[in-house]
Design a protein around this motif. Structure first.
Motif, PDB file in Angstrom:
ATOM      1  N   UNK A  28       0.817  -1.211   0.000  1.00  0.00           N
ATOM      2  CA  UNK A  28       0.000   0.000   0.000  1.00  0.00           C
ATOM      3  C   UNK A  28       0.853   1.263   0.000  1.00  0.00           C
ATOM      4  N   UNK A  29       2.017   1.200   0.672  1.00  0.00           N
ATOM      5  CA  UNK A  29       2.889   2.373   0.722  1.00  0.00           C
ATOM      6  C   UNK A  29       3.689   2.540  -0.565  1.00  0.00           C
ATOM      7  N   UNK A  30       4.154   1.442  -1.140  1.00  0.00           N
ATOM      8  CA  UNK A  30       5.006   1.516  -2.326  1.00  0.00           C
ATOM      9  C   UNK A  30       4.180   1.683  -3.598  1.00  0.00           C
ATOM     10  N   UNK A  31       2.921   1.239  -3.573  1.00  0.00           N
ATOM     11  CA  UNK A  31       2.078   1.278  -4.763  1.00  0.00           C
ATOM     12  C   UNK A  31       2.004   2.647  -5.436  1.00  0.00           C
ATOM     13  N   UNK A  32       1.668   3.725  -4.700  1.00  0.00           N
ATOM     14  CA  UNK A  32       1.611   5.047  -5.351  1.00  0.00           C
ATOM     15  C   UNK A  32       2.939   5.487  -5.950  1.00  0.00           C
ATOM     16  N   UNK A  33       4.047   5.144  -5.272  1.00  0.00           N
ATOM     17  CA  UNK A  33       5.358   5.525  -5.806  1.00  0.00           C
ATOM     18  C   UNK A  33       5.632   4.792  -7.121  1.00  0.00           C
ATOM     19  N   UNK A  34       5.293   3.503  -7.177  1.00  0.00           N
ATOM     20  CA  UNK A  34       5.491   2.738  -8.411  1.00  0.00           C
ATOM     21  C   UNK A  34       4.640   3.319  -9.536  1.00  0.00           C
ATOM     22  N   UNK A  35       3.416   3.714  -9.194  1.00  0.00           N
ATOM     23  CA  UNK A  35       2.534   4.310 -10.210  1.00  0.00           C
ATOM     24  C   UNK A  35       3.109   5.630 -10.704  1.00  0.00           C
ATOM     25  N   UNK A  36       3.649   6.449  -9.818  1.00  0.00           N
ATOM     26  CA  UNK A  36       4.265   7.711 -10.227  1.00  0.00           C
ATOM     27  C   UNK A  36       5.449   7.470 -11.151  1.00  0.00           C
ATOM     28  N   UNK A  51      -1.230  -0.589 -17.633  1.00  0.00           N
ATOM     29  CA  UNK A  51      -0.026  -1.384 -17.414  1.00  0.00           C
ATOM     30  C   UNK A  51       1.012  -0.568 -16.643  1.00  0.00           C
ATOM     31  N   UNK A  52       1.658  -1.227 -15.675  1.00  0.00           N
ATOM     32  CA  UNK A  52       2.699  -0.544 -14.917  1.00  0.00           C
ATOM     33  C   UNK A  52       3.954  -0.346 -15.756  1.00  0.00           C
ATOM     34  N   UNK A  53       4.221  -1.298 -16.646  1.00  0.00           N
ATOM     35  CA  UNK A  53       5.370  -1.162 -17.540  1.00  0.00           C
ATOM     36  C   UNK A  53       4.911  -0.408 -18.788  1.00  0.00           C
ATOM     37  N   UNK A  54       5.402   0.807 -19.013  1.00  0.00           N
ATOM     38  CA  UNK A  54       4.938   1.606 -20.148  1.00  0.00           C
ATOM     39  C   UNK A  54       5.175   0.899 -21.478  1.00  0.00           C
ATOM     40  N   UNK A 246       2.122  13.027 -16.976  1.00  0.00           N
ATOM     41  CA  UNK A 246       3.465  12.463 -17.172  1.00  0.00           C
ATOM     42  C   UNK A 246       4.540  13.452 -16.730  1.00  0.00           C
ATOM     43  N   UNK A 247       4.354  14.724 -17.067  1.00  0.00           N
ATOM     44  CA  UNK A 247       5.321  15.745 -16.665  1.00  0.00           C
ATOM     45  C   UNK A 247       5.231  16.002 -15.167  1.00  0.00           C
ATOM     46  N   UNK A 248       3.999  16.020 -14.634  1.00  0.00           N
ATOM     47  CA  UNK A 248       3.811  16.270 -13.205  1.00  0.00           C
ATOM     48  C   UNK A 248       4.457  15.178 -12.365  1.00  0.00           C
ATOM     49  N   UNK A 249       4.297  13.917 -12.762  1.00  0.00           N
ATOM     50  CA  UNK A 249       4.894  12.830 -11.986  1.00  0.00           C
ATOM     51  C   UNK A 249       6.414  12.874 -12.042  1.00  0.00           C
ATOM     52  N   UNK A 250       6.969  13.287 -13.183  1.00  0.00           N
ATOM     53  CA  UNK A 250       8.419  13.440 -13.273  1.00  0.00           C
ATOM     54  C   UNK A 250       8.903  14.540 -12.333  1.00  0.00           C
ATOM     55  N   UNK A 251       8.169  15.642 -12.275  1.00  0.00           N
ATOM     56  CA  UNK A 251       8.549  16.743 -11.381  1.00  0.00           C
ATOM     57  C   UNK A 251       8.464  16.321  -9.916  1.00  0.00           C
ATOM     58  N   UNK A 252       7.430  15.569  -9.567  1.00  0.00           N
ATOM     59  CA  UNK A 252       7.271  15.117  -8.178  1.00  0.00           C
ATOM     60  C   UNK A 252       8.401  14.168  -7.795  1.00  0.00           C
ATOM     61  N   UNK A 253       8.765  13.253  -8.677  1.00  0.00           N
ATOM     62  CA  UNK A 253       9.843  12.307  -8.375  1.00  0.00           C
ATOM     63  C   UNK A 253      11.188  13.019  -8.220  1.00  0.00           C
TER      64      UNK A 253
END
Length: 280
Positions: A28-36, A51-54, A246-253
Motif C-alpha cells: 500500500x505504501x510503495x504502490x503510489x510511488x510505483x505508479x508515479x 499497465x505498470x510497464x509503459x 506524465x510531466x507532473x509525476x516526473x517533477x514530483x519524483x
C-alpha cells in the motif's frame, strides 16, 4: 512436570500473520510511488494505460521539466536552505538538550515542560509577528527567514536529543568533570560522538520539514523563482500544467529524490536513534 510443546503451526502462525500484515502495508505504501514512476516514463498518449510497464519507455518528461521551468535553480535553493536549516537545528537543539539532560539548575523541569508546551502552538499564530520582525530587519524577499529561525532551536529536536542523552551513563560526564573537562568539552567530545544515531534521525526530520516547507516560502518569496524553493515551484508547475500527468509525476519524483537518498544513507542510524530515544 511434563511440558507440552505447541505444535509447529501454532507457534509460527502469529509471525506469519504479522508478516502478511506488514506485506500488505508495504504494498500500500510503495504502490503510489510505483505508479508515479511508471507514469513519469510514459508518453502523453499512454498516460491512462493500466499497465505498470509503459508500452514505450521515455525519459523525455524529465528533460522537459528543466526546460519548462528552472528546476535546477529551485533544487539548489531547496538543498541549500534545507542543509543550513538542518545544521542550525542540530547545533542548537543538541546544545539545549545537553543542558536539560546533564546540567542541574533550579527550574530545569519547569522550563523543559514549558518548552514542550510550545509544540501545541500552531505555526500560523507566530507567522504574523515573525513576518513583522523580519520586515523590520529588512529581510523580506530574502532566503534568510527560511533558515534563520532554525538557529533558535525547536521543542521537538530538544526533546528527541534530550531523551537520547539520558540513555548515556551520567558517569561519563562526572568522570570528565573530575578530570577538569568543561561542559563544552563534555558536550563536544563525549556526548555528540555517542549521539550519532539520534543526530542522524533528527537530521532527517529537520531536513524533511525544511524541504517540504511551502508556507514560509510563500510568505517571504512568493514569486521570485531565482530565490524560492522547490515546493513553490511545484505549486506553480501544477497550475500551469494541470492534467499533464506524465510531466507532473516526473517533477514530483525529482522533488522527492533527495529525501529518499538522505533516508537510505542514514537509514540504520535513523531507526536506531528513534528506537533508543524513547528508552527513558
Amino acid at each position: 512436570m511434563i511440558r507440552i510443546e505447541p505444535a509447529p503451526w501454532e507457534s509460527k502462525w502469529p509471525d506469519r500473520l504479522a508478516m502478511l500484515v506488514l506485506l500488505v502495508g508495504a504494498v500500500a505504501m510503495v504502490g503510489p510511488f510505483v505508479w508515479m514512476l511508471s507514469t513519469s516514463l510514459k508518453l502523453p498518449e499512454d498516460t491512462y494505460t493500466r499497465t505498470l510497464i509503459p508500452p514505450t519507455l521515455t525519459f523525455e518528461n524529465y528533460t522537459r521539466i528543466f526546460e519548462l521551468m528552472s528546476f535546477q535553480t529551485l533544487l539548489w535553493n531547496s538543498i541549500k536552505i534545507a542543509l543550513i536549516s538542518t545544521f542550525g537545528q542540530l547545533l542548537t537543539c543538541s546544545m539545549a538538550a545537553f543542558v536539560f539532560a546533564i546540567v542541574k539548575f533550579p527550574g530545569r523541569h519547569f522550563l523543559f515542560v514549558l518548552l514542550l508546551v510550545t509544540l501545541m502552538v500552531p505555526q500560523q499564530i507566530t507567522a504574523i509577528p515573525q513576518f513583522i520582525l523580519f520586515k523590520w530587519l529588512g529581510l523580506y524577499g530574502t532566503q534568510a527567514p527560511l533558515y534563520l529561525p532554525s538557529f533558535l532551536g525547536g521543542a521537538f529536536g530538544v526533546f528527541l536529543m534530550r531523551q537520547y542523552f539520558l540513555t548515556i551513563p551520567i558517569e561519563l560526564a562526572e568522570a570528565a568533570r573530575i578530570d577538569g573537562a568543561s561542559l563544552m568539552t563534555i558536550y563536544w567530545k563525549i556526548y555528540l560522538p555517542l549521539a550519532k544515531p539520534a543526530l542522524a534521525a533528527f537530521a532527517i526530520f529537520a531536513f524533511l520539514f525544511s524541504w517540504n516547507d511551502l508556507f514560509t516560502a510563500l510568505i517571504y518569496l512568493p514569486s521570485d523563482l531565482d530565490k524560492t524553493t522547490l515546493p513553490v515551484g511545484l505549486a506553480l508547475f501544477q497550475v500551469q500544467f494541470a492534467g499533464k500527468w506524465t510531466i507532473m509525476m516526473a517533477a514530483v519524483l525529482v522533488s522527492v529524490a533527495p529525501i529518499m537518498v538522505a533516508f537510505f544513507i542514514a537509514q540504520k542510524h535513523f531507526i536506531e536513534g528513534v528506537a533508543l530515544s524513547g528508552l527513558k
